[in-house]
Write a protein that holds these residues in place. Sequence first.
Motif, mmCIF file in Angstrom:
data_model
loop_
_atom_site.group_PDB
_atom_site.id
_atom_site.type_symbol
_atom_site.label_atom_id
_atom_site.label_comp_id
_atom_site.label_asym_id
_atom_site.label_seq_id
_atom_site.Cartn_x
_atom_site.Cartn_y
_atom_site.Cartn_z
ATOM 1 N N GLY A 1 -3.231 7.724 8.091
ATOM 2 C CA GLY A 1 -3.147 8.915 8.065
ATOM 3 C C GLY A 1 -3.010 9.724 6.661
ATOM 4 O O GLY A 1 -3.309 11.127 6.681
ATOM 5 N N ILE A 2 -3.343 9.219 5.578
ATOM 6 C CA ILE A 2 -3.477 9.705 4.303
ATOM 7 C C ILE A 2 -5.068 9.830 4.088
ATOM 8 O O ILE A 2 -5.928 8.915 4.314
ATOM 9 C CB ILE A 2 -2.966 9.061 3.142
ATOM 10 N N GLU A 3 -5.426 11.024 3.724
ATOM 11 C CA GLU A 3 -6.733 11.560 3.322
ATOM 12 C C GLU A 3 -6.843 11.240 1.886
ATOM 13 O O GLU A 3 -6.225 11.806 1.136
ATOM 14 C CB GLU A 3 -6.998 12.954 3.673
ATOM 15 N N PHE A 4 -7.882 10.574 1.453
ATOM 16 C CA PHE A 4 -8.057 10.326 0.213
ATOM 17 C C PHE A 4 -9.740 9.778 -0.175
ATOM 18 O O PHE A 4 -10.305 9.213 0.654
ATOM 19 C CB PHE A 4 -7.221 8.924 -0.305
ATOM 20 N N PRO B 1 -5.070 4.557 -4.422
ATOM 21 C CA PRO B 1 -4.934 3.441 -3.289
ATOM 22 C C PRO B 1 -4.718 2.079 -4.024
ATOM 23 O O PRO B 1 -4.704 1.930 -5.359
ATOM 24 C CB PRO B 1 -6.763 3.359 -3.307
ATOM 25 N N TYR B 2 -4.164 1.156 -3.128
ATOM 26 C CA TYR B 2 -3.798 -0.249 -3.606
ATOM 27 C C TYR B 2 -5.059 -0.839 -3.789
ATOM 28 O O TYR B 2 -5.766 -1.192 -2.650
ATOM 29 C CB TYR B 2 -2.797 -0.773 -2.589
ATOM 30 N N LEU B 3 -5.509 -1.297 -4.721
ATOM 31 C CA LEU B 3 -6.909 -2.120 -4.940
ATOM 32 C C LEU B 3 -6.835 -3.480 -4.439
ATOM 33 O O LEU B 3 -5.894 -4.227 -4.574
ATOM 34 C CB LEU B 3 -7.358 -2.182 -6.127
ATOM 35 N N LEU B 4 -7.942 -3.855 -3.702
ATOM 36 C CA LEU B 4 -7.891 -5.215 -3.083
ATOM 37 C C LEU B 4 -8.024 -6.248 -4.510
ATOM 38 O O LEU B 4 -7.858 -7.244 -4.075
ATOM 39 C CB LEU B 4 -9.285 -5.443 -2.409
ATOM 40 N N SER B 5 -8.525 -5.855 -5.480
ATOM 41 C CA SER B 5 -8.724 -6.589 -6.436
ATOM 42 C C SER B 5 -7.425 -7.306 -7.279
ATOM 43 O O SER B 5 -7.081 -7.865 -7.669
ATOM 44 C CB SER B 5 -9.468 -6.113 -7.753
ATOM 45 N N GLN B 6 -6.324 -6.246 -6.640
ATOM 46 C CA GLN B 6 -4.976 -6.644 -7.197
ATOM 47 C C GLN B 6 -4.387 -7.297 -6.133
ATOM 48 O O GLN B 6 -3.282 -8.074 -6.398
ATOM 49 C CB GLN B 6 -4.158 -5.234 -7.508
ATOM 50 N N LEU B 7 -4.589 -7.157 -4.764
ATOM 51 C CA LEU B 7 -4.035 -7.754 -3.710
ATOM 52 C C LEU B 7 -3.992 -9.304 -3.635
ATOM 53 O O LEU B 7 -2.929 -9.982 -3.670
ATOM 54 C CB LEU B 7 -4.593 -7.375 -2.239
ATOM 55 N N GLY B 8 -5.130 -9.965 -4.048
ATOM 56 C CA GLY B 8 -5.108 -11.343 -4.038
ATOM 57 C C GLY B 8 -4.164 -12.025 -4.827
ATOM 58 O O GLY B 8 -3.468 -13.098 -4.723
ATOM 59 N N PRO B 9 -4.148 -11.391 -6.392
ATOM 60 C CA PRO B 9 -2.956 -11.901 -7.463
ATOM 61 C C PRO B 9 -1.721 -11.635 -6.734
ATOM 62 O O PRO B 9 -0.719 -12.680 -7.119
ATOM 63 C CB PRO B 9 -3.293 -11.103 -8.624
ATOM 64 N N ASP B 10 -1.329 -10.627 -5.992
ATOM 65 C CA ASP B 10 -0.139 -10.190 -5.475
ATOM 66 C C ASP B 10 0.139 -11.422 -4.563
ATOM 67 O O ASP B 10 1.346 -11.622 -4.526
ATOM 68 C CB ASP B 10 -0.180 -8.791 -4.973
ATOM 69 N N PHE C 1 -9.026 2.034 5.019
ATOM 70 C CA PHE C 1 -9.840 1.364 3.948
ATOM 71 C C PHE C 1 -10.800 2.687 3.094
ATOM 72 O O PHE C 1 -11.180 3.245 3.719
ATOM 73 C CB PHE C 1 -10.818 0.599 4.747
ATOM 74 N N ILE C 2 -10.659 2.230 1.762
ATOM 75 C CA ILE C 2 -11.248 3.298 0.959
ATOM 76 C C ILE C 2 -12.235 2.449 -0.039
ATOM 77 O O ILE C 2 -11.797 1.559 -0.727
ATOM 78 C CB ILE C 2 -10.380 4.009 0.185
ATOM 79 N N THR D 1 0.739 -1.309 -0.254
ATOM 80 C CA THR D 1 0.065 -0.137 -0.056
ATOM 81 C C THR D 1 0.838 1.371 0.091
ATOM 82 O O THR D 1 0.622 2.037 -0.870
ATOM 83 C CB THR D 1 -0.910 -0.039 1.148
ATOM 84 N N ARG D 2 2.000 1.426 0.710
ATOM 85 C CA ARG D 2 2.947 2.452 0.893
ATOM 86 C C ARG D 2 3.570 2.578 -0.497
ATOM 87 O O ARG D 2 3.747 3.615 -1.068
ATOM 88 C CB ARG D 2 3.745 2.203 2.005
ATOM 89 N N GLU D 3 3.886 1.468 -1.069
ATOM 90 C CA GLU D 3 4.560 1.461 -2.381
ATOM 91 C C GLU D 3 3.730 2.177 -3.473
ATOM 92 O O GLU D 3 4.163 3.135 -4.240
ATOM 93 C CB GLU D 3 5.173 0.099 -2.614
ATOM 94 N N VAL D 4 2.743 1.756 -3.420
ATOM 95 C CA VAL D 4 1.533 1.929 -4.548
ATOM 96 C C VAL D 4 1.462 3.533 -4.319
ATOM 97 O O VAL D 4 1.271 4.311 -5.088
ATOM 98 C CB VAL D 4 0.304 1.210 -4.325
ATOM 99 N N TRP D 5 1.258 3.940 -3.188
ATOM 100 C CA TRP D 5 0.794 5.411 -2.698
ATOM 101 C C TRP D 5 2.144 6.210 -3.286
ATOM 102 O O TRP D 5 1.973 7.419 -3.688
ATOM 103 C CB TRP D 5 0.502 5.572 -1.427
ATOM 104 N N GLU D 6 3.455 5.878 -2.813
ATOM 105 C CA GLU D 6 4.562 6.677 -3.112
ATOM 106 C C GLU D 6 4.639 6.791 -4.800
ATOM 107 O O GLU D 6 4.992 7.865 -5.195
ATOM 108 C CB GLU D 6 5.810 6.078 -2.462
ATOM 109 N N LYS D 7 4.339 5.802 -5.297
ATOM 110 C CA LYS D 7 4.599 5.866 -6.718
ATOM 111 C C LYS D 7 3.630 6.389 -7.618
ATOM 112 O O LYS D 7 3.822 7.266 -8.398
ATOM 113 C CB LYS D 7 4.820 4.238 -7.384
ATOM 114 N N ALA D 8 2.249 6.386 -7.248
ATOM 115 C CA ALA D 8 1.086 6.911 -8.084
ATOM 116 C C ALA D 8 0.229 7.494 -7.376
ATOM 117 O O ALA D 8 -0.652 8.180 -7.826
ATOM 118 C CB ALA D 8 0.341 6.040 -8.695
ATOM 119 N N GLU D 9 0.253 7.727 -5.981
ATOM 120 C CA GLU D 9 -0.739 8.654 -4.966
ATOM 121 C C GLU D 9 -2.169 7.955 -5.177
ATOM 122 O O GLU D 9 -3.177 8.807 -5.511
ATOM 123 C CB GLU D 9 -0.702 10.068 -5.251
#
Length: 149
Positions: free
Chosen positions: A81-84, A26-35, A65-66, A16-24
Amino acid sequence: MEKSAESILEFTVEKTREVWEKAEKPYLLSQLGPDLIKGGINYKEILGEVGLKDFFKAHSDRVTFIQHPQKLAKIGLVPKGIEFEYPPEAPSSARYQKDLKDIDTHRAGASRRRYIVSQFLGLLAELDDEEAATVQIPTNILAKLLREK
């Protein structure tokens, strides 16, 4: 990676931190399962009947959670702590928000089934590239949905 709920949580917090730092975004749950599967983790075996959505709602002290207000299946995580907020839907999407009652007013002779399938495909076309890459619908299923009974 260790096969435990804590390891799933640690992996997800880091990703989640990596995705946010790269693209600002959310890290989608639909991608978490495959990862997780790529990492050799079957989260369903570890979490049992608890889905990812409920698991991360219960761990709101580690990630935020968003959920998209209109596209309820678009669920993501941002670092704590990130507002989105997901941006509002473009007006062009409003045509896909019809009630099923309105389907009978479809265009010039198209069957009800074809109309529903075309509306569904139109919604899929609005997905971003990352989300679209995770959608897999066999063509024989689409053909079956389009057949007249």
